[in-house]
Design an enzyme around this catalytic site. Sequence first.
Site, PDB file in Angstrom:
ATOM      1  N   LEU A  90      91.823 -16.983  27.807  1.00  0.00           N
ATOM      2  CA  LEU A  90      92.434 -15.597  29.068  1.00  0.00           C
ATOM      3  C   LEU A  90      94.071 -15.036  27.125  1.00  0.00           C
ATOM      4  CD1 LEU A  90      93.163 -16.069  32.625  1.00  0.00           C
ATOM      5  CD2 LEU A  90      90.920 -14.588  30.699  1.00  0.00           C
ATOM      6  N   CYS A  91      93.250 -15.128  26.494  1.00  0.00           N
ATOM      7  CA  CYS A  91      94.498 -14.951  25.130  1.00  0.00           C
ATOM      8  C   CYS A  91      93.618 -14.533  23.984  1.00  0.00           C
ATOM      9  CB  CYS A  91      95.216 -16.305  24.300  1.00  0.00           C
ATOM     10  SG  CYS A  91      94.819 -16.836  24.298  1.00  0.00           S
ATOM     11  N   GLY A  92      92.729 -13.391  24.490  1.00  0.00           N
ATOM     12  CA  GLY A  92      91.800 -12.503  23.623  1.00  0.00           C
ATOM     13  C   GLY A  92      91.354 -12.904  22.104  1.00  0.00           C
ATOM     14  N   SER A 252      98.794 -13.108  21.472  1.00  0.00           N
ATOM     15  CA  SER A 252      97.630 -12.682  21.824  1.00  0.00           C
ATOM     16  C   SER A 252      97.323 -12.779  23.461  1.00  0.00           C
ATOM     17  CB  SER A 252      97.001 -13.953  20.932  1.00  0.00           C
ATOM     18  OG  SER A 252      96.011 -13.236  21.172  1.00  0.00           O
TER      19      SER A 252
END
Lengths: 297, 129
Positions: A90-92, A252
Amino acid sequence: MPSLKELKNRIGSVKNTQKITRAMQMVAAAKLRKAQEAAEKSRPYSDRISNIIANLAQSMQGGGDAPAMLTGNGKDETYLLVVATADRGLCGGFNTNIVRKAREEIVALKKAGKTVKLYLIGKKGKEQLSRLYEDDIVEYISLKEEKTIHSGIALGIGQKITAMFEAGEFDVCKLIFSEFENVMTQNPIAKTIIPAAAGIEEGSDADAAENGGSFYTYEPDEEGILRVLLPRNINTQIFTALLENQAGEMGSKMTAMDNATRNAGDMIDKLTLTFNRTRQAQITSELIEIISGAEAL
Amino acid sequence: MADKLHFALVSPEAELFSGEVDQVDIPGTEGDLGVLPNHSALMAAIRTGAITVFDGGETTQYFVQGGFADVTPDGLTVLAEKATLMADIDKEALQSDLDAAKARIENLEGEAALIVQQDIDGLSELIAG
């Protein structure tokens, strides 16, 4: 056409998701500030240690007995790639970008007929790389249990790498991580850390040349200092990489969660519009029914 | 005006000091040494002990555990493994470091033991003082 009840439920669930993503964004923002501070504070140390090594490499040139860790052991057959990624998703595109960089390196090295060994830090990188290069992974550690990145973690990894080098398990070591530029930009880079001299020549060559004229006095002696300094350099490079990675991950994640929150907002708007239209249509059709019923009388 | 020495003290966690000073005394593994402006290029390993910074008649002390001092024409840079301002020292943490060092020396001999012994000496001196 979905019924009013269904639409209402969907709006509710999207709102809940939005709450979660917003909370995650705020947590990431708070962590980012700390991580960024830590990364910036570690930079002077790693810059200086690079400078010192550049100076040493310069002054040792020509001397035949330079340690292998500084100038290489004369071979470049086996490469150890240390790939540092995050433990959470879940950080791009953060992890994917690092893995892509690693894959490019691996493909290029394999094409050149070199042997590649992988030392993975972080769960996400392992998940992605083990699909393709399961057999090349020699080490894997996860930092999930660690609350903060402290120099002890880097020390452990550094010692392991140093021991592997001394045992002749690889010739060249590259560190792949994401350099934190700002919240929006993180650049995945590959940095050569063994031999130490190779990584420095690219960056601070001018610096080394400037100070090259000075002759050092060593206390206790050149060898003794290098024996301590070179492993220290490895640890420092890893430590800095981990800190940069952490800052990058948070940056990010913040951006990704910000986007997610905004998308959820758009979706809620769209669903609310549909909901109102459906409701309106229902009322209109009810009215028509009543009116035509009354007219029929 | 007399020349000043550019002094920087950095540890992996932070840059503790950076600026112009008159003199810095550092604890080298081979003995203490004072660095004045225009010192010749020197690279020295540091043992556990105190760094004293002299500036304009005032002195500041830092406690360092291991590292390097790098003297170039541009100034003095101390790369310490651990560094704290003498005033902020946590004696309990030092005591645990000391115990760890004492445990470590048990299985060491020769040069390595000598280095750890220097750590122990530096730490006990500090705790006692």
